[in-house]
Design a protein around this motif. Structure first.
Motif, PDB file in Angstrom:
ATOM      1  N   LEU A 103      -3.183   8.888  11.519  1.00 13.57           N
ATOM      2  CA  LEU A 103      -2.952  10.303  11.233  1.00 13.57           C
ATOM      3  C   LEU A 103      -2.093  10.923  12.334  1.00 13.57           C
ATOM      4  N   PHE A 104      -2.417  10.628  13.576  1.00 11.99           N
ATOM      5  CA  PHE A 104      -1.643  11.124  14.712  1.00 11.99           C
ATOM      6  C   PHE A 104      -0.216  10.589  14.646  1.00 11.99           C
ATOM      7  N   LYS A 105      -0.078   9.324  14.311  1.00 13.88           N
ATOM      8  CA  LYS A 105       1.235   8.668  14.261  1.00 13.88           C
ATOM      9  C   LYS A 105       2.068   9.135  13.068  1.00 13.88           C
ATOM     10  N   LEU A 106       1.457   9.216  11.894  1.00 18.80           N
ATOM     11  CA  LEU A 106       2.189   9.497  10.651  1.00 18.80           C
ATOM     12  C   LEU A 106       2.204  10.967  10.259  1.00 18.80           C
ATOM     13  N   LYS A 107       1.242  11.738  10.757  1.00 17.94           N
ATOM     14  CA  LYS A 107       1.128  13.172  10.473  1.00 17.94           C
ATOM     15  C   LYS A 107       0.999  13.482   8.984  1.00 17.94           C
ATOM     16  N   ASP A 108       0.306  12.590   8.274  1.00 22.58           N
ATOM     17  CA  ASP A 108       0.081  12.750   6.835  1.00 22.58           C
ATOM     18  C   ASP A 108      -1.248  12.074   6.509  1.00 22.58           C
ATOM     19  N   SER A 109      -2.227  12.853   6.075  1.00 25.55           N
ATOM     20  CA  SER A 109      -3.575  12.313   5.874  1.00 25.55           C
ATOM     21  C   SER A 109      -3.637  11.248   4.779  1.00 25.55           C
ATOM     22  N   PHE A 110      -2.915  11.464   3.677  1.00 20.61           N
ATOM     23  CA  PHE A 110      -2.959  10.477   2.600  1.00 20.61           C
ATOM     24  C   PHE A 110      -2.262   9.186   3.022  1.00 20.61           C
ATOM     25  N   LEU A 111      -1.119   9.305   3.677  1.00 21.64           N
ATOM     26  CA  LEU A 111      -0.406   8.123   4.150  1.00 21.64           C
ATOM     27  C   LEU A 111      -1.226   7.380   5.206  1.00 21.64           C
ATOM     28  N   ALA A 112      -1.923   8.117   6.049  1.00 21.98           N
ATOM     29  CA  ALA A 112      -2.789   7.492   7.056  1.00 21.98           C
ATOM     30  C   ALA A 112      -3.900   6.703   6.363  1.00 21.98           C
ATOM     31  N   TYR A 113      -4.534   7.301   5.362  1.00 21.77           N
ATOM     32  CA  TYR A 113      -5.592   6.623   4.601  1.00 21.77           C
ATOM     33  C   TYR A 113      -5.061   5.342   3.954  1.00 21.77           C
ATOM     34  N   LYS A 114      -3.914   5.433   3.294  1.00 19.40           N
ATOM     35  CA  LYS A 114      -3.340   4.277   2.596  1.00 19.40           C
ATOM     36  C   LYS A 114      -2.885   3.188   3.565  1.00 19.40           C
ATOM     37  N   SER A 115      -2.689   3.545   4.836  1.00 24.45           N
ATOM     38  CA  SER A 115      -2.199   2.596   5.842  1.00 24.45           C
ATOM     39  C   SER A 115      -3.318   1.896   6.612  1.00 24.45           C
ATOM     40  N   ILE A 116      -4.556   2.310   6.415  1.00 25.27           N
ATOM     41  CA  ILE A 116      -5.685   1.663   7.082  1.00 25.27           C
ATOM     42  C   ILE A 116      -5.743   0.211   6.614  1.00 25.27           C
ATOM     43  N   LEU A 158     -12.328 -12.471  -4.019  1.00 23.78           N
ATOM     44  CA  LEU A 158     -13.472 -12.635  -3.119  1.00 23.78           C
ATOM     45  C   LEU A 158     -13.998 -14.073  -3.087  1.00 23.78           C
ATOM     46  N   GLU A 159     -13.672 -14.855  -4.103  1.00 19.33           N
ATOM     47  CA  GLU A 159     -14.101 -16.260  -4.130  1.00 19.33           C
ATOM     48  C   GLU A 159     -13.299 -17.109  -3.153  1.00 19.33           C
ATOM     49  N   THR A 160     -12.059 -16.693  -2.865  1.00 14.07           N
ATOM     50  CA  THR A 160     -11.183 -17.483  -1.991  1.00 14.07           C
ATOM     51  C   THR A 160     -10.826 -16.753  -0.691  1.00 14.07           C
ATOM     52  N   ARG A 161     -11.256 -15.532  -0.558  1.00 12.92           N
ATOM     53  CA  ARG A 161     -10.907 -14.714   0.610  1.00 12.92           C
ATOM     54  C   ARG A 161     -11.449 -15.337   1.888  1.00 12.92           C
ATOM     55  N   LYS A 162     -10.570 -15.393   2.903  1.00 12.79           N
ATOM     56  CA  LYS A 162     -10.983 -15.920   4.195  1.00 12.79           C
ATOM     57  C   LYS A 162     -11.619 -14.819   5.036  1.00 12.79           C
ATOM     58  N   PHE A 163     -12.447 -15.230   5.982  1.00 11.77           N
ATOM     59  CA  PHE A 163     -13.127 -14.329   6.901  1.00 11.77           C
ATOM     60  C   PHE A 163     -12.106 -13.467   7.645  1.00 11.77           C
ATOM     61  N   TRP A 164     -12.366 -12.172   7.721  1.00  7.77           N
ATOM     62  CA  TRP A 164     -11.522 -11.185   8.409  1.00  7.77           C
ATOM     63  C   TRP A 164     -10.090 -11.163   7.859  1.00  7.77           C
ATOM     64  N   SER A 165      -9.928 -11.294   6.572  1.00 10.41           N
ATOM     65  CA  SER A 165      -8.589 -11.279   5.968  1.00 10.41           C
ATOM     66  C   SER A 165      -7.870  -9.956   6.151  1.00 10.41           C
ATOM     67  N   PHE A 166      -8.621  -8.893   6.406  1.00  8.56           N
ATOM     68  CA  PHE A 166      -7.989  -7.590   6.629  1.00  8.56           C
ATOM     69  C   PHE A 166      -7.094  -7.617   7.863  1.00  8.56           C
ATOM     70  N   TRP A 167      -7.345  -8.555   8.765  1.00 10.14           N
ATOM     71  CA  TRP A 167      -6.618  -8.617  10.039  1.00 10.14           C
ATOM     72  C   TRP A 167      -5.102  -8.709   9.821  1.00 10.14           C
ATOM     73  N   LYS A 168      -4.677  -9.421   8.782  1.00  7.22           N
ATOM     74  CA  LYS A 168      -3.234  -9.589   8.562  1.00  7.22           C
ATOM     75  C   LYS A 168      -2.570  -8.295   8.047  1.00  7.22           C
ATOM     76  N   TYR A 169      -3.370  -7.275   7.739  1.00  8.78           N
ATOM     77  CA  TYR A 169      -2.831  -6.003   7.259  1.00  8.78           C
ATOM     78  C   TYR A 169      -2.753  -4.954   8.366  1.00  8.78           C
ATOM     79  N   ILE A 170      -3.154  -5.302   9.557  1.00 10.59           N
ATOM     80  CA  ILE A 170      -3.169  -4.332  10.655  1.00 10.59           C
ATOM     81  C   ILE A 170      -1.758  -4.034  11.127  1.00 10.59           C
ATOM     82  N   LEU A 171      -1.404  -2.761  11.051  1.00  9.84           N
ATOM     83  CA  LEU A 171      -0.141  -2.233  11.583  1.00  9.84           C
ATOM     84  C   LEU A 171       1.080  -3.052  11.216  1.00  9.84           C
ATOM     85  N   LYS A 172       1.166  -3.460   9.966  1.00  7.15           N
ATOM     86  CA  LYS A 172       2.365  -4.170   9.500  1.00  7.15           C
ATOM     87  C   LYS A 172       3.113  -3.322   8.529  1.00  7.15           C
TER      88      LYS A 172
END
Length: 110
Positions: free
Chosen positions: A67-80, A96-110
């Motif tokens: 939110l601080f970086k993007l200054k847009d609440s909806f865009l900040a939410y969608k970027s989490i 979910l049957e094939t998802r690897k542990f901590w798969s969210f990690w590859k979505y961080i700040l990309k």
């Protein structure tokens, strides 16, 4: 467990929310929305992986950073990272049957 909570979500734009171990849906008809339910189930897995409390701490911290970086609440939410993974994979009903542990990690700040 999936619950219908029309009162809690009444005056919001939220169709569903996951509060471990529950998925709350705004409308009974959303029980049949497989994509929405899958999205929320992905959040359940994320929450379990981070022992619930760390998920919420991380989620809030990432949101306010964005939110601080993007200054847009909806865009900040969608970027989490958790939301990016859930939105990217919500259409894959077998994810979910094939998802690897901590798969969210590859979505961080990309």
């Amino acid at each position: 467990m999936i619950l219908i909570s029309t009162r809690l979500l009444k005056n919001t734009k939220i169709s569903g929310i996951t509060l471990f171990p529950f998925i709350l849906l705004k409308n009974r008809s959303d029980l049949h929305n497989k994509i929405l339910v899958n999205h929320e189930k992905i959040h359940l897995r994320q929450q379990a992986e981070l022992l619930v409390i760390f998920f919420y701490v991380w989620y809030v911290m990432e949101y306010y950073f964005l939110l601080f970086k993007l200054k847009d609440s909806f865009l900040a939410y969608k970027s989490i990272s958790f939301e990016r993974e859930a939105y990217a994979m919500e259409n894959d009903l077998n994810y979910l049957e094939t998802r690897k542990f901590w798969s969210f990690w590859k979505y961080i700040l990309k």
